[in-house]
Structure formats: C-alpha cells, structure tokens
Design a protein around this motif. Structure first.
Motif, mmCIF file in Angstrom:
data_model
loop_
_atom_site.group_PDB
_atom_site.id
_atom_site.type_symbol
_atom_site.label_atom_id
_atom_site.label_comp_id
_atom_site.label_asym_id
_atom_site.label_seq_id
_atom_site.Cartn_x
_atom_site.Cartn_y
_atom_site.Cartn_z
ATOM 1 N N HIS A 25 102.865 -43.047 22.472
ATOM 2 C CA HIS A 25 103.130 -43.894 21.323
ATOM 3 C C HIS A 25 103.789 -45.203 21.728
ATOM 4 O O HIS A 25 103.382 -46.278 21.307
ATOM 5 C CB HIS A 25 104.024 -43.153 20.337
ATOM 6 C CG HIS A 25 104.324 -43.930 19.106
ATOM 7 N ND1 HIS A 25 105.497 -44.619 18.934
ATOM 8 C CD2 HIS A 25 103.591 -44.166 18.005
ATOM 9 C CE1 HIS A 25 105.477 -45.231 17.766
ATOM 10 N NE2 HIS A 25 104.336 -44.974 17.178
ATOM 11 N N ARG A 80 94.036 -51.978 16.739
ATOM 12 C CA ARG A 80 94.164 -50.874 15.809
ATOM 13 C C ARG A 80 93.327 -51.166 14.582
ATOM 14 O O ARG A 80 93.474 -52.210 13.952
ATOM 15 C CB ARG A 80 95.627 -50.725 15.416
ATOM 16 C CG ARG A 80 95.872 -49.469 14.679
ATOM 17 C CD ARG A 80 97.282 -49.000 14.832
ATOM 18 N NE ARG A 80 97.347 -47.603 14.460
ATOM 19 C CZ ARG A 80 98.451 -46.999 14.066
ATOM 20 N NH1 ARG A 80 99.562 -47.658 14.013
ATOM 21 N NH2 ARG A 80 98.427 -45.737 13.734
ATOM 22 N N SER A 93 92.376 -41.606 18.113
ATOM 23 C CA SER A 93 93.676 -41.486 17.462
ATOM 24 C C SER A 93 94.740 -41.410 18.552
ATOM 25 O O SER A 93 94.434 -41.176 19.720
ATOM 26 C CB SER A 93 93.722 -40.222 16.614
ATOM 27 O OG SER A 93 93.811 -39.098 17.457
ATOM 28 N N THR A 147 91.833 -47.791 9.869
ATOM 29 C CA THR A 147 92.053 -46.352 9.720
ATOM 30 C C THR A 147 93.183 -45.847 10.599
ATOM 31 O O THR A 147 93.498 -44.661 10.582
ATOM 32 C CB THR A 147 90.781 -45.572 10.089
ATOM 33 O OG1 THR A 147 90.522 -45.766 11.487
ATOM 34 C CG2 THR A 147 89.584 -46.073 9.308
ATOM 35 N N GLY A 148 93.754 -46.744 11.415
ATOM 36 C CA GLY A 148 94.869 -46.332 12.249
ATOM 37 C C GLY A 148 94.460 -45.894 13.640
ATOM 38 O O GLY A 148 95.307 -45.614 14.481
ATOM 39 N N ARG A 149 93.155 -45.835 13.890
ATOM 40 C CA ARG A 149 92.713 -45.426 15.223
ATOM 41 C C ARG A 149 92.707 -46.636 16.164
ATOM 42 O O ARG A 149 92.668 -47.771 15.725
ATOM 43 C CB ARG A 149 91.320 -44.812 15.169
ATOM 44 C CG ARG A 149 91.122 -43.888 13.983
ATOM 45 C CD ARG A 149 89.931 -42.986 14.182
ATOM 46 N NE ARG A 149 90.345 -41.621 14.442
ATOM 47 C CZ ARG A 149 89.661 -40.751 15.192
ATOM 48 N NH1 ARG A 149 88.536 -41.113 15.749
ATOM 49 N NH2 ARG A 149 90.111 -39.524 15.376
ATOM 50 N N TYR A 150 92.723 -46.313 17.430
ATOM 51 C CA TYR A 150 92.809 -47.378 18.433
ATOM 52 C C TYR A 150 91.498 -47.542 19.189
ATOM 53 O O TYR A 150 90.731 -46.592 19.344
ATOM 54 C CB TYR A 150 93.906 -47.062 19.446
ATOM 55 C CG TYR A 150 95.281 -46.983 18.850
ATOM 56 C CD1 TYR A 150 96.090 -48.109 18.786
ATOM 57 C CD2 TYR A 150 95.768 -45.792 18.352
ATOM 58 C CE1 TYR A 150 97.355 -48.038 18.247
ATOM 59 C CE2 TYR A 150 97.033 -45.710 17.800
ATOM 60 C CZ TYR A 150 97.820 -46.829 17.754
ATOM 61 O OH TYR A 150 99.076 -46.754 17.220
#
Lengths: 261, 261
Positions: free
Chosen positions: B47, B61, B31, B64-67
């Motif tokens: 960010h 990405r 995250s 789920t929004g994680r990298y």
DNA sequence: CATTTGGTTTCCGCCCAGTGGAAGACAGTA
DNA sequence: TACTGTCTTCCACTGGGCGGAAACCAAATG
C-alpha cells in the motif's frame, strides 16, 4: 559522522525514481556521476541503487561503463495503454499511406499533449514531436483540437496560465486563443502554421470516446503545403471515425495509464 | 512485535521493482491485494509503495480503484533504444506496404527473441508475438535466423537447453535443429510452419550491424500461404539491406538497453 | 437494518537496510 | 611520476521502512 548528514524525509522509492528520470533530460548514455548530479543524490548512494537497477535490467551498462535505460523497462512499459495503441495503429498507418504525410495520434496529459503514435516515411521532415514526447497544447494542431473539445473547466484552466511562445508565430493571447478554439469547435478541425517549429505546419481532427474527447489525430506537413492542408480533411475525418469505432468497446480506464485530475 | 517479522536482505528497490513487474503477468488492472500477492509483499507495505508510485505517475489509479502501469513509465521507456526503432520503423513499414503482410523486427534478449517493432494491417491474423513480447528462438523464423548467424558459443549454449515444444510442429531435436541452422546460414533466410502457433507461418532474414548479427526481420502469414512464402524474399533482403545502411552510424551500445552477456 | 464479506487505509514502536563521508582503486593524461 | 576525474568499497550510525493489527469502508447477503 557516518550517515549523519542525510536528507530527512526522502524515501528510497523517490531516489530510485529520480535516478530513472535523470535519463529523461539528457540524451544518450550517462556516467555514474551524471546520474548522481541529475538525481541530486550522493555518489555512493547512486552507485548502490544503480547497481541494483542494473541487476534487474532496468538500467543497462555499455562497454564504456556508461549507463542507459534498460530494455526491461521498455518491455514492461509496452503494457501501458496497449489496447488503445494496438487498436489505433493500423488506422494511423492508413492515414499515413493515404496522405504520404507524417501522421500522429496524441492525448492530453495534464497541460500538455503527449504523442502516443507517430507514423512517418523515410523522407526527412522537420520534426518537433516524437513518440513519448510532450508539447504545449496551444502550439500544436492536435493540442488545440483536444483543448477545443475538452470540458469547459479544463479549457479555462489552461487559458489562465502563461502560454509559452515557441516560435514567433505561436498564438499566446488568451482572448484570441479562446476565439480560435471556439472556431475550431465549429469547423471541426484545427490547424497550425509554424507555431511549434519553423518550416512545418499541421492539421488535426478530434477522436471521441464515450462522448468525451479522447485524442487528437493529425498530420504534419512542410510549410510550403500549408495552404492546401485542408484537402486532407476528408481522410482525417474518415480515419478518426474508424478509430472511434475500433475503440468504443475498450473501457475508458484501461485506455491509458493517465491520472485524470 | 511491530516490524519484527521482516524478511531480511530484501531491499526497498527490489520491492518497488517487484511491484512493477507484478503487472506483467496478469493482463489488465490490478487491485491492491492482487499486487501484494503478485509481488509477494505484505499488504501494508504494498500500500505504501504503491501510493508513492502513483504520486510519481508510474502507476495510475482508475475510477474503480484498481491500479495499472502509468503513462509516466511508458513515456520514460520511449527513450530506450529509440535510435534503432526510429531508424528502422519506416523500413519495416515499407516491408508491410510492399507485402501486405504483418512485418516484424526482433532482437535477441538472453535466450529469447524480443519483438521491438511490428506493423500490421486491420485484417485479423492469428498473432503470437506482440511488441515488447518474447518468444523462444527455435520456434520463430526471426529467432532461428538470429540464432543461425549468432556467434558459435551462443548457438551451442542455446541448443544445450531444454527446447520448449510450443505446437506439435515445433522442432525440438537439438541435432536436427543444428542442421537446420546450418542450412539457414547457407541459404540466408529462415522459415517456420505452424511452429509457434497453428494457423500461421513466417519467414525471416538477418539484419547485420558492424559485422555481427543485430536483428531479425520477418513476415508472418496465414498458413495457407506457407508454400509461396519465398516470393517475399527479394523484398525482405532489400529492406534488410536498407535497415543496415540506416543504422551503421549508430554506435552499437546505444542500439538497445540490453546487457549482452 | 444487522451481518458478512472482501477489500483498503491508518497506526505505531521496533530495528535493520540504507546511508554517505572518506578512503581506496582505477584509468587516462600531462 | 604526479595529477585528475571517475568509479568502487568500506563501515558505524540511525531514521525510514516495516508489517501485524485494527479500523475503516462499501457492497452483497440474511
């Protein structure tokens, strides 16, 4: 006027990445000047950034003073899509041992196929693709098979573009290509005959993951054997099924670091 | 006080690279907060940089929004040491097919061995190393064989350090290790018995390039077969000779992106 | 439904890291 | 010695980077 004539709106990050990407175009080691040209940056700026990248091991400097991508970068990058590659590699090897021909696994990256695995013997074959390399989808068997089983909108979007003519044999007519893809979907495999490179042909089958097309698995052969390519179909289908079984448990998002658009 | 409390002397480049390296420690997707912690950067800075890296494809990405590290990075990194890997891979594959055991090729990177190739079958083996991974030299067969044939000063420098104890069987006494290296140099191969990981043992031979030690070529086997390891020696030596022959024409500096110190 | 929790995204004025032209150092080459 | 192409260092200016704070969002909780 020191610092006056700077190009506004260009971030440091973009400069660093541009330097790294400069190594992609030209093979071999680059001089500082080469890098500056390739990345479009002033020499002194390049010098400073390159020095720092070298400190971190992302670039390395040979005895002659030229630069190349550093092992640190490679090391880091091994973590990308490792699960998929680790799981699939033994099976691609099987495919190679069973057929004796160059075996490869590729995925879609935007409008191109990206080769992520490639197993070949010591015998020389005319090679167009390489691990980490890209080729247009409509000229390769793996590409066509992926395109054929890809979602409708991807396929139509692809066919509405200019289709590059790699060799005289490349199929570039959108209408006829659409028909060919239709046929591929029915018969379950795709072939090419000297469409990427004269002297070689290929055959490929789809590899699915959670119902969607995930990758293409294929063989490259000398053109002479083009006629009898389909005898490898049973093996191809078998190995594909094994890869599917070995990767079902892997969550889709960690398969590859691709931004699906 | 906006922008007041900045850490001075920290370059943007170092921040970008720190973000990339943050992915090395922890497996799997991260995250934004994880990345910020891992790289030691403020959240908003992270960010901004992460967003730009994502734009360039160096990070990706997931839904789920994680990298995670992006395929672009991997693609670029394939150019590092490609000549060596491309030339050597078929032979490492031969080694695997001929023995049926996990075959690997490694080089020295600083005080560690770095695995650059690894061919294994579908059968499960307790694995400690992985492609792109590092291990201490004195605990592995490839490491010991490289160390044994490395230049004098490298060897003494290595032995004057604290030698990590990976398992109860790891040899960590500098004096005895020096003797062992001496013996390895005489007999032309190195072995380990459960020194990296319980349950596995290994055997390795040197691969030379322009008179110097270039790499180590080895096999990993289940401990049960430790006693009969040496039966693979003829194959190992043969394949090593073939790799040497296939790489003589490659200039040393373009072999790997390693800064030899 | 209000609240808490844990994370992501946006905002904005300060200021130092980044900048790049120019000059200097260096190594071949004629 | 002069020339040429390349690398390295210098330095005064300045705008891109900065990061605290606040807004935002979604999911879990009361």
């Amino acid at each position: 006027m020191a610092g006056g004539n700077r190009e506004p709106g260009r971030t440091v990050t973009s400069k660093v990445l541009a330097i790294l990407e400069a190594f992609e175009q030209s093979r071999g080691a680059l001089s500082l000047t080469d890098i500056a040209e390739g990345s479009g940056l002033p020499l002194s700026t390049t010098h400073r950034l390159v020095a720092e990248l070298t400190d971190w091991g992302f670039l390395s400097r040979s005895a002659t003073g030229r630069y190349q991508l550093g092992i640190r970068l490679w090391e880091l990058a091994q973590n990308t899509g490792r699960q998929l590659r680790d799981a699939a590699r033994p099976f691609v090897q099987d495919l190679f041992s069973l057929t004796g021909e160059t075996a490869q696994l590729a995925v879609r990256a935007g409008h191109e196929v990206l080769y992520i695995e490639r197993i070949y013997g010591t015998k020389r074959v005319p090679r167009a693709s390489r691990v980490g390399g890209r080729l247009p989808m409509h000229a390769t068997a793996v590409g066509k098979v992926i395109l054929a089983f890809e979602e409708e909108w991807v396929r139509t979007a692809y066919l509405n573009r200019d289709l590059e003519q790699t060799t005289p044999h490349t199929h570039t007519n959108p209408r006829r290509l659409a028909e060919e893809l239709e046929q591929i979907r029915e018969q379950g495999y795709a072939t090419t005959l000297e469409e990427v490179r004269l002297g070689s042909c290929s055959i490929a089958v789809p590899v699915f993951h959670t119902g969607r097309i995930g990758a293409g698995l294929g063989l490259v052969l000398a053109s002479a054997q083009g006629a009898s390519m389909t005898r490898h179909l049973p093996v191809l289908l078998g190995v594909s099924a094994q890869i599917e079984r070995a990767t079902v448990h892997i969550p889709l998002e960690s398969l590859l670091g691709i931004n699906r658009r």
